[in-house]
Design a protein around this motif. Structure first.
Motif, PDB file in Angstrom:
ATOM      1  N   ASN A  63       0.968  -1.108   0.008  1.00 41.33           N
ATOM      2  CA  ASN A  63      -0.025   0.028   0.142  1.00 41.33           C
ATOM      3  C   ASN A  63       0.996   1.384  -0.092  1.00 41.33           C
ATOM      4  OD1 ASN A  63       0.527   0.832   2.864  1.00 41.33           O
ATOM      5  ND2 ASN A  63      -0.122  -1.142   3.278  1.00 41.33           N
ATOM      6  N   PHE A  64       0.400   2.267  -0.403  1.00 42.70           N
ATOM      7  CA  PHE A  64       1.262   3.479  -0.572  1.00 42.70           C
ATOM      8  C   PHE A  64       1.762   3.817   0.852  1.00 42.70           C
ATOM      9  CE2 PHE A  64      -2.635   5.342   1.076  1.00 42.70           C
ATOM     10  CZ  PHE A  64      -2.286   6.680   1.811  1.00 42.70           C
ATOM     11  N   LYS A  65       1.464   3.758   1.882  1.00 44.18           N
ATOM     12  CA  LYS A  65       1.900   3.850   3.286  1.00 44.18           C
ATOM     13  C   LYS A  65       3.108   3.579   3.430  1.00 44.18           C
ATOM     14  CE  LYS A  65      -2.197   5.912   5.706  1.00 44.18           C
ATOM     15  NZ  LYS A  65      -3.029   5.632   6.716  1.00 44.18           N
ATOM     16  N   ASP A  66       2.960   2.160   3.527  1.00 48.86           N
ATOM     17  CA  ASP A  66       4.092   1.223   3.673  1.00 48.86           C
ATOM     18  C   ASP A  66       5.355   1.463   2.776  1.00 48.86           C
ATOM     19  OD1 ASP A  66       2.753   0.180   5.671  1.00 48.86           O
ATOM     20  OD2 ASP A  66       2.491  -1.768   5.257  1.00 48.86           O
ATOM     21  N   GLU A  67       4.805   1.595   1.441  1.00 45.76           N
ATOM     22  CA  GLU A  67       5.837   1.659   0.271  1.00 45.76           C
ATOM     23  C   GLU A  67       6.593   2.756   0.579  1.00 45.76           C
ATOM     24  OE1 GLU A  67       5.887   1.644  -4.744  1.00 45.76           O
ATOM     25  OE2 GLU A  67       3.947   1.925  -3.405  1.00 45.76           O
ATOM     26  N   TYR A  68       5.796   3.883   0.878  1.00 44.31           N
ATOM     27  CA  TYR A  68       6.596   5.214   1.175  1.00 44.31           C
ATOM     28  C   TYR A  68       7.690   5.132   2.430  1.00 44.31           C
ATOM     29  CZ  TYR A  68       7.482  10.160   2.981  1.00 44.31           C
ATOM     30  OH  TYR A  68       8.182  11.267   3.394  1.00 44.31           O
ATOM     31  N   ILE A  69       7.288   4.637   3.575  1.00 38.42           N
ATOM     32  CA  ILE A  69       7.993   4.234   4.685  1.00 38.42           C
ATOM     33  C   ILE A  69       9.185   3.461   4.435  1.00 38.42           C
ATOM     34  CG2 ILE A  69       7.963   3.025   6.986  1.00 38.42           C
ATOM     35  CD1 ILE A  69       5.105   3.643   7.132  1.00 38.42           C
ATOM     36  N   PHE A  70       8.968   2.426   3.604  1.00 38.81           N
ATOM     37  CA  PHE A  70      10.213   1.611   3.259  1.00 38.81           C
ATOM     38  C   PHE A  70      11.285   2.462   2.307  1.00 38.81           C
ATOM     39  CE2 PHE A  70       7.935  -1.972   5.132  1.00 38.81           C
ATOM     40  CZ  PHE A  70       8.911  -2.427   5.932  1.00 38.81           C
ATOM     41  N   SER A  71      10.533   3.152   1.365  1.00 41.01           N
ATOM     42  CA  SER A  71      11.418   3.909   0.557  1.00 41.01           C
ATOM     43  C   SER A  71      12.124   5.152   1.344  1.00 41.01           C
ATOM     44  CB  SER A  71      10.492   4.744  -0.557  1.00 41.01           C
ATOM     45  OG  SER A  71       9.834   5.829   0.150  1.00 41.01           O
ATOM     46  N   VAL A  72      11.751   5.651   2.379  1.00 43.01           N
ATOM     47  CA  VAL A  72      12.447   6.604   3.246  1.00 43.01           C
ATOM     48  C   VAL A  72      13.629   5.571   4.099  1.00 43.01           C
ATOM     49  CG1 VAL A  72      12.495   7.885   5.296  1.00 43.01           C
ATOM     50  CG2 VAL A  72      10.666   8.119   3.398  1.00 43.01           C
ATOM     51  N   LEU A  73      13.181   4.401   4.652  1.00 45.33           N
ATOM     52  CA  LEU A  73      14.329   3.690   5.355  1.00 45.33           C
ATOM     53  C   LEU A  73      15.443   3.273   4.517  1.00 45.33           C
ATOM     54  CD1 LEU A  73      11.634   1.294   7.156  1.00 45.33           C
ATOM     55  CD2 LEU A  73      13.120   2.939   8.262  1.00 45.33           C
ATOM     56  N   LYS A  74      15.040   2.976   3.195  1.00 45.82           N
ATOM     57  CA  LYS A  74      16.128   2.507   2.217  1.00 45.82           C
ATOM     58  C   LYS A  74      17.274   3.473   1.935  1.00 45.82           C
ATOM     59  CE  LYS A  74      16.631   0.571  -2.520  1.00 45.82           C
ATOM     60  NZ  LYS A  74      16.045   0.219  -3.748  1.00 45.82           N
ATOM     61  N   GLN A  75      16.825   4.651   2.418  1.00 35.31           N
ATOM     62  CA  GLN A  75      17.825   5.793   2.351  1.00 35.31           C
ATOM     63  C   GLN A  75      18.475   6.074   3.373  1.00 35.31           C
ATOM     64  OE1 GLN A  75      16.123   9.317   0.336  1.00 35.31           O
ATOM     65  NE2 GLN A  75      14.319   8.252  -0.239  1.00 35.31           N
ATOM     66  N   LEU A  76      18.128   5.380   4.391  1.00 36.50           N
ATOM     67  CA  LEU A  76      18.945   5.739   5.776  1.00 36.50           C
ATOM     68  C   LEU A  76      20.181   4.711   5.809  1.00 36.50           C
ATOM     69  CD1 LEU A  76      16.045   5.666   8.431  1.00 36.50           C
ATOM     70  CD2 LEU A  76      16.940   7.489   7.249  1.00 36.50           C
ATOM     71  N   PRO A  77      21.245   5.184   6.435  1.00 39.72           N
ATOM     72  CA  PRO A  77      22.614   4.370   6.694  1.00 39.72           C
ATOM     73  C   PRO A  77      22.463   3.234   7.736  1.00 39.72           C
ATOM     74  CG  PRO A  77      22.716   6.519   7.898  1.00 39.72           C
ATOM     75  CD  PRO A  77      21.213   6.628   7.137  1.00 39.72           C
ATOM     76  N   HIS A  78      21.379   2.596   7.598  1.00 42.39           N
ATOM     77  CA  HIS A  78      21.032   1.439   8.360  1.00 42.39           C
ATOM     78  C   HIS A  78      20.813   0.202   7.590  1.00 42.39           C
ATOM     79  CE1 HIS A  78      21.086   4.201  11.719  1.00 42.39           C
ATOM     80  NE2 HIS A  78      19.921   4.803  11.269  1.00 42.39           N
ATOM     81  N   ASP A  79      21.237  -1.048   8.103  1.00 40.46           N
ATOM     82  CA  ASP A  79      20.956  -2.084   7.480  1.00 40.46           C
ATOM     83  C   ASP A  79      19.625  -2.796   8.220  1.00 40.46           C
ATOM     84  OD1 ASP A  79      21.209  -4.445   5.909  1.00 40.46           O
ATOM     85  OD2 ASP A  79      22.829  -5.437   7.232  1.00 40.46           O
ATOM     86  N   ILE A  80      18.746  -2.803   7.334  1.00 37.60           N
ATOM     87  CA  ILE A  80      17.122  -2.864   7.556  1.00 37.60           C
ATOM     88  C   ILE A  80      16.810  -4.413   7.305  1.00 37.60           C
ATOM     89  CG2 ILE A  80      14.839  -2.742   7.162  1.00 37.60           C
ATOM     90  CD1 ILE A  80      16.404  -0.108   8.146  1.00 37.60           C
TER      91      ILE A  80
END
Length: 290
Positions: free
Chosen positions: A25-42
């Motif tokens: 869904n658009f909410k989860d997709e947006y959240i994970f698109s932001v998480l992907k840009q963070l300097p962390h191993d998700i």
């Protein structure tokens, strides 16, 4: 740039997210698109029936499929995964309502900061228990979908003041309506069911709850609690469309309230946090001020 990259690699946090990605869904997709840009191993622990879309944002090897009905098995499989890959998680959390209990138990098992399970039962599970309790009752305060068992005249004679009709299933105030003593109750319920069916593409039998209507301005008080200290992000004022529906059409940030009202809201929220014993968690309290 090289120094920043090396610093980020050495200090990369390993974060496990519980229960996300069940469906795209658009909410989860947006959240994970932001998480992907963070300097962390998700890393993500998803239910076994989840769709495969998360591989667009999370490394396939970082996705664990678990049976959350058996938390002991979940902890065992996560532990084996960590041992095989030499991983120690820095943080474990969820942003899904139905996984807060599981996230608390798993985070505690792996030595991460967690919200005590007894506090979670006081909060999130209250909603589930509330629905289960009322769904099994048949009395003058519950409207069942089957109107063959309902005496409209006797029922409506008990309504002497404005009430709010709420479907148990739904979100975003879909199907919520103001009911007056003069309201055609059958028409209101049929209208509500059509709205829900249109929004959620489902036409199941509905159970509705009647609550006394409280007039006044609606707000949300938001923030986070860390190490028993409450940090307020602010107060957001909701703007609704015309009654009898409760459609949120806008927000005012910060809320248009007096200093006295602001202090009252903050004081009340601190008392609620203290009463429930909340700690190490965000909060979003919706209130009506009058």
């Amino acid at each position: 740039k090289c120094q920043c990259f090396i610093w980020g690699a050495k200090n990369m946090k390993k974060i496990l997210i519980i229960g996300a990605g069940l469906s795209k869904n658009f909410k989860d997709e947006y959240i994970f698109s932001v998480l992907k840009q963070l300097p962390h191993d998700i890393f993500v622990a998803v239910p076994q029936e989840s769709e495969g879309w998360l591989s667009e944002f999370v490394k396939p090897n970082n996705i664990l499929r678990l049976d959350f009905s058996d938390l002991t098995d979940c902890i065992s499989k996560i532990s084996c995964f960590c041992e095989m890959n030499n991983i120690v998680f820095d943080a474990i959390f969820t942003f899904k309502e139905h996984f807060v209990c599981a996230a608390s138990v798993i985070a505690q098992a792996f030595g991460c900061i967690y919200t005590p399970i007894n506090n979670i039962f006081k909060a999130s599970n209250n909603k589930l228990l509330f629905r289960k309790h009322y769904d099994g009752l048949v009395n003058d305060h519950i409207i069942k979908s089957d109107f063959q068992i309902l005496d409209d005249r006797a029922f409506l004679s008990d309504i002497h003041f404005p009430m709010v009709m709420k479907p148990f299933f739904g979100s975003s105030s879909c199907g919520v309506q103001l009911v007056l003593p003069t309201t055609d109750i059958k028409h209101a319920v049929v209208s509500s069911k059509k709205s829900i069916a249109h929004k959620f593409d489902a036409a199941l039998d509905r159970t509705f709850l009647l609550e006394k209507y409280i007039s006044g301005k609606a707000f949300s008080i938001d923030g986070i609690i860390q190490n028993h200290k409450v940090h307020f992000a602010g107060i957001n004022e909701y703007i609704y469309g015309p009654l009898p529906h409760f459609v949120q059409i806008g927000n005012i940030i910060p809320a248009n309230i007096t200093k006295k009202e602001y202090k009252f809201c903050i004081k009340a929220m601190r008392q609620i946090v203290k009463h429930f014993g909340f700690n190490n968690m965000p909060f979003h309290a919706e209130v009506i001020l009058k």
